[in-house]
Design an enzyme around this catalytic site. Structure first.
Site, PDB file in Angstrom:
ATOM      1  N   MET A 147       0.848  -1.190   0.000  1.00  0.00           N
ATOM      2  CA  MET A 147       0.000   0.000   0.000  1.00  0.00           C
ATOM      3  C   MET A 147       0.883   1.239   0.000  1.00  0.00           C
ATOM      4  O   MET A 147       1.791   1.364   0.806  1.00  0.00           O
ATOM      5  CB  MET A 147      -0.916  -0.031   1.236  1.00  0.00           C
ATOM      6  CG  MET A 147      -1.737   1.220   1.433  1.00  0.00           C
ATOM      7  SD  MET A 147      -2.921   1.463   0.059  1.00  0.00           S
ATOM      8  CE  MET A 147      -3.021   3.264   0.071  1.00  0.00           C
TER       9      MET A 147
ATOM     10  N   GLU B  66       4.551   0.944  -6.108  1.00  0.00           N
ATOM     11  CA  GLU B  66       4.166   1.807  -4.976  1.00  0.00           C
ATOM     12  C   GLU B  66       4.856   3.167  -5.058  1.00  0.00           C
ATOM     13  O   GLU B  66       4.274   4.193  -4.714  1.00  0.00           O
ATOM     14  CB  GLU B  66       4.493   1.124  -3.645  1.00  0.00           C
ATOM     15  CG  GLU B  66       3.873  -0.260  -3.464  1.00  0.00           C
ATOM     16  CD  GLU B  66       2.378  -0.305  -3.726  1.00  0.00           C
ATOM     17  OE1 GLU B  66       1.700   0.710  -3.479  1.00  0.00           O
ATOM     18  OE2 GLU B  66       1.893  -1.349  -4.197  1.00  0.00           O
TER      19      GLU B  66
ATOM     20  N   HIS C  34       3.112   5.400  -7.447  1.00  0.00           N
ATOM     21  CA  HIS C  34       1.924   5.993  -6.830  1.00  0.00           C
ATOM     22  C   HIS C  34       2.223   7.301  -6.097  1.00  0.00           C
ATOM     23  O   HIS C  34       1.312   8.091  -5.856  1.00  0.00           O
ATOM     24  CB  HIS C  34       1.334   5.031  -5.798  1.00  0.00           C
ATOM     25  CG  HIS C  34       0.352   4.056  -6.353  1.00  0.00           C
ATOM     26  ND1 HIS C  34      -0.689   4.423  -7.180  1.00  0.00           N
ATOM     27  CD2 HIS C  34       0.220   2.723  -6.168  1.00  0.00           C
ATOM     28  CE1 HIS C  34      -1.398   3.338  -7.479  1.00  0.00           C
ATOM     29  NE2 HIS C  34      -0.866   2.302  -6.878  1.00  0.00           N
TER      30      HIS C  34
HETATM   31 ZN    ZN Z   1      -1.450   0.318  -6.829  1.00  0.00          ZN
END
Ligand code: ZN
Length: 881
Positions: free
Chosen positions: A284, A319, A322
């Site tokens: 995450m 990640e 992101h």
């Molecule tokens: Zn993702």
């Protein structure tokens, strides 16, 4: 966010996603107030599994009102006031658990303008892997957060929608021996207030969405590094930090790469990456504090396989991407989730391709495109941009369409406008919306403006409508006394069920690049905008064209038979590796749609016996495995195995079964190729010699003898398990318990689903209910049994008869969908009807879409088996004659 579907012998990271099941009907917040800043202070009691929260939200009220609606779930409100200082008014709180909201009401209307909400509350550290939760390490528990998509509201009352961006200042009061990680760097750390406590204050975050807030508390240890002046850490529970070397080195290279690509350098000051023992997704992207499951971050750098190293690098790259796509610029609402996930998936392969060209990332990308197209060829496919309202609907969007179709469409546009103009467009998009939000329209308008090409006409046809086009290429004609070659292109929606009437209803603006035979260096790109289009495709007379040059188009291609025949002898020398995987992938799709026969596929596949790129051969052997299982009979199975042995033995002869010493010229892809060939010989071709060697090598390895090449070890473990006995099962179980590397544990553990002896299968299934299988792994572990024909019916009976115990473990992120998708390996109507009936009465939230796909795939398989078994038999007989 990222979740990996294991393809163990290939090391191809196909992505799945996250899903927190929430069967509730959430509503959008009314637009009466906007948050600007949150002060969040927590007293974290890991032993007591609870926390105390003190929160101040600075808001701006648009119009006078006496009520403010926030999101809150499982929060115990103690005291709420609105207003500052003496003017603070006590608020009444009314909860709507179904909508996950709290309405704060004061006696007198609050004026428009700034205001402050103060809340004292308490909450639980749950064991459901979402919100603020407890994770179990080897020696102790930890507290960590996972807030995407809609779980910030379980940790602090909030305006929990992505467009409500604000700054966050976090303070954590924790036990004396513990450390804490959050989005900001630590700005103060003072003893107290209690005797066994200390209080850690973090720097205020930049403006961001609530789902990106992160906190973790425990006795973590960190490896430290830096990239371009940004401190980078990999943190783990004690004793594991050395396993973070691969991730740290990857992160440093990737961050440097991104800083060079983006016009905005990494803006968040520091980067922490934390390995969490229980984590529902793969990872995450919390701003500057990325959390991972252990297998996605940690591995022994001296023994990790190519697949493991690739998976760690890909997850870190995803990640980190992101931090720009998602954290700096966030989708306005979840219906544009692809702006986060599609763009991050597109971006993740670029730094890897730059540092590891031998990984052939373009082949992985082509296979990712095919995985999306496979799903998009079903009647139950959804558009990338899909209206969503409830948490369950939002979470169901984290799927192959959003990630892999999103990325594939972006690659197609990048190729169409050119890498330079595309990068300019991406940077213009990021600069225009930094610290804010964006929509699909913002994205395509920006790329259209910077490139000067009609991207705003093309992209909506791929983003807003479901499905994938098939481009049909007519026979080529020679015109004007041999001056040019002409072809007609038709397009329609490609569906596995070709009788579906909707096939002709959709039209795309398809950017296509053509490569023409004989003058193979001539590539021309055009937009196929009409249902039919006739064009001159080459100068002079050519006998073949390839209509997806570069393999970056998001479409299937069907060639007239004479073009395929003319192209076939040139596949090896004229087509690149991603083009080869596209050609054979399209052929297989045409078989599945009953437009071509399995015999056509086998004729083409037989030519791939000398294929030098692992990902291309892996794609072919995967289909051969399917044909072996579903399209052969007791009579023809042996003949088919002989065919696969004959096809792959020469390559095996070149690669060898090298145990501990690899030829010095072996690069990563050659190791992967060896693993693919040996895996296919041992599992599909039933090659007795390979099976014996695999078992012997594994026995030596488990006895502490000669090390195996780790990439080959994956194949060897799977082959040995498929042919294995109880003694091997016990040895693998012991090895899984004693190894320190998460990837080895995973490998030994998942191999237990591959045995064929019913007694062993039952033992392995029973383990699902023990503490050996963590909740985070339950669905994935169960799913692996369905790949094994010998275990499949037993696994399904086990699921049904143990549902009460399994149900709570299948309510975490994407677990229900993972199980539902695994059931598509059934290929008979009785199983299909049984699955449908079972889920009618045993539903899981968010599972409906995956189940519909599974039913459709089973139907397709039944149909395929009925129509294609005979062509396979005939083809094998002709081969013998
Ligand atoms: Zn993702």
């Amino acid at each position: 966010m990222r979740l990996r579907w294991l393809a163990p012998t290939l090391g191809i990271p196909l992505l799945l996603l996250l899903l927190f099941a929430t069967p509730l009907c959430a509503q959008r917040l009314p637009p009466t107030a906007t948050p600007e800043h949150y002060d969040l202070a927590f007293v974290v009691d890991i032993g007591g599994r609870r926390f105390e929260g003190t929160e101040t939200i600075r808001i701006r009220i648009d119009q006078p009102t006496n009520r403010i609606v926030l999101n809150a779930a499982e929060i115990d409100f103690r005291e709420v006031t609105i207003g500052a200082g003496a003017a603070a008014a006590r608020a009444h709180v009314s909860l709507d658990p179904a909508a996950e909201t709290a309405t704060l009401t004061v006696a007198n209307a609050l004026p428009a303008g700034p205001a402050e909400i103060h809340i004292r509350y308490s909450g639980v550290l749950n064991d459901k892997l979402r919100g603020f939760y407890i994770t179990r390490g080897d020696k102790r528990n930890y507290a960590v957060t996972q807030l995407e998509s809609t779980d910030a509201r379980r940790v602090f009352p909030s305006f929990d929608e992505p467009a409500y961006k604000a700054t966050f200042a976090v303070t954590l009061t924790i036990d004396r021996g513990d450390v804490a990680i959050s989005n900001g760097r630590v700005i103060s750390d003072t003893p107290g207030p209690g005797s066994g406590q200390h209080t850690v204050k973090f720097a205020t975050s930049p403006k961001m969405s609530s789902y990106l807030v992160a906190m973790a508390v425990g006795d973590f240890e960190c490896l430290e590094g830096a990239a371009d002046g940004t401190p980078v850490r990999v943190c783990t529970p004690p004793g594991k930090k050395e396993l973070g070397r691969i991730a740290l080195e990857s992160a440093q290279q990737i961050l440097t790469f991104y800083n060079a690509y983006y016009a905005i350098k990494y803006p968040f000051g520091k980067l922490d990456m934390l390995a969490v023992p229980d984590f529902a997704a793969s990872a995450m992207e919390n701003t500057a504090a990325i959390f991972y499951r252990e297998t996605a971050l940690l591995a022994d750098s001296t023994t990790a396989s190519v697949g493991t190293r690739k998976n760690i690098a890909a997850t870190v790259a995803h990640e980190l991407a992101h931090q720009w796509f998602g954290n700096l610029v966030t989708m306005q609402w979840w219906d544009d989730l692809w702006l986060n996930e599609g763009l991050a998936t597109w971006m993740e392969t670029r730094p890897m391709a730059a540092s590891k060209p031998e990984w052939n990332l373009a082949v992985d990308e082509a296979r990712g495109t095919h995985a999306a197209i496979d799903l998009d060829s079903l009647q139950s496919a959804h558009a990338i941009h899909t209206p969503v309202r409830t948490p369950a609907e939002i979470d169901a969007l984290f799927d192959t369409i959003t990630y892999q179709k999103g990325a594939a469409v972006v690659r197609m546009i990048e190729r169409y406008v050119g890498a330079g103009p595309f990068r300019d467009g991406v940077n213009a998009y990021l600069q225009a919306h930094a610290y804010g939000s964006a929509t699909s329209e913002d994205f395509w308008k920006t790329i259209a403006a910077t490139s000067g090409k009609p991207v705003d006409q093309i992209l909506p046809t791929f983003i807003n409508q479901p499905g994938v086009p098939i481009i049909e290429v007519s026979p080529l004609t020679c015109t004007g006394n041999g001056q040019s070659t002409r072809a007609t292109f038709g397009q329609e929606r490609f569906l596995l069920d070709a009788t579906d009437a909707r096939a002709a209803a959709s039209v795309w603006q398809v950017p296509a690049c053509l490569e023409a035979g004989a003058s193979a260096n001539s590539t021309a790109c055009l937009v196929i905008s009409a249902p039919r289009l006739t064009l001159d495709v080459a100068q002079g007379c050519v006998s073949w064209i390839f209509a997806n040059a570069g393999a970056q188009g998001y479409y299937r291609t069907a060639y007239a038979p004479e073009i395929l025949r003319a192209l076939a002898p040139h596949v090896e020398d004229a087509l690149s590796a991603p083009e080869r995987v596209t050609l054979i992938g399209d052929e297989w799709a045409l078989v599945r749609a009953n437009r071509h026969t399995a015999a056509d596929y086998l004729t083409l596949a037989a030519g791939y016996g000398r294929e030098p790129v692992s990902g291309v051969l892996g794609d072919v052997t995967e289909r051969l495995g399917f044909i072996h299982e579903y399209l052969t009979t007791d009579v023809t199975r042996g003949q088919f195995e002989t065919f696969v042995r004959t096809m792959l033995r020469p390559l095996f002869g070149q690669l060898g079964f090298s145990l501990s010493t690899l030829p010095p010229d072996d690069n990563d892809d050659r190791r992967s190729l060896r693993a693919v060939v040996i895996s296919a010989l041992g599992t599909i071709a039933n090659d007795g010699d390979v099976v014996r060697q695999s078992r012997a090598a594994l026995d030596r390895l488990l006895a502490g003898g000669a090390a195996l090449d780790p990439t080959l070890a994956e194949s060897v473990v799977h082959i040995a398990a498929q042919h294995g006995d109880e003694r091997l099962y016990d040895a693998l179980t012991a090895a899984a318990a004693s190894t320190t590397s998460p990837d080895d544990r995973d490998l030994y553990f998942l191999a237990s689903a591959e045995f064929r002896d019913p007694r062993i299968i039952d033992r392995a299934l029973q383990r699902t209910l023990s503490s050996d299988v963590r909740t985070q792994d339950t669905a994935r572990y169960l799913a692996s049994f369905f790949d094994n024909p010998a275990a499949r019916p037993r696994a399904w009976s086990f699921v049904k008869s143990n549902w009460a115990a399994l149900d709570p473990k299948l309510r975490i992120y994407h677990a229900g969908a993972t199980l539902a998708r695994a059931l598509d390996s059934f290929c008979d109507s009785a199983a299909r009807d049984d699955i449908r009936a079972f889920f009618d009465t045993h539903s899981l939230p968010g599972v409906t879409g995956a189940l519909n796909q599974t039913i459709e795939r089973i139907n397709n398989c039944i149909d395929l088996r009925e129509k294609q078994t005979k062509p396979v038999s005939d083809w094998l007989r002709r081969r013998q004659d």
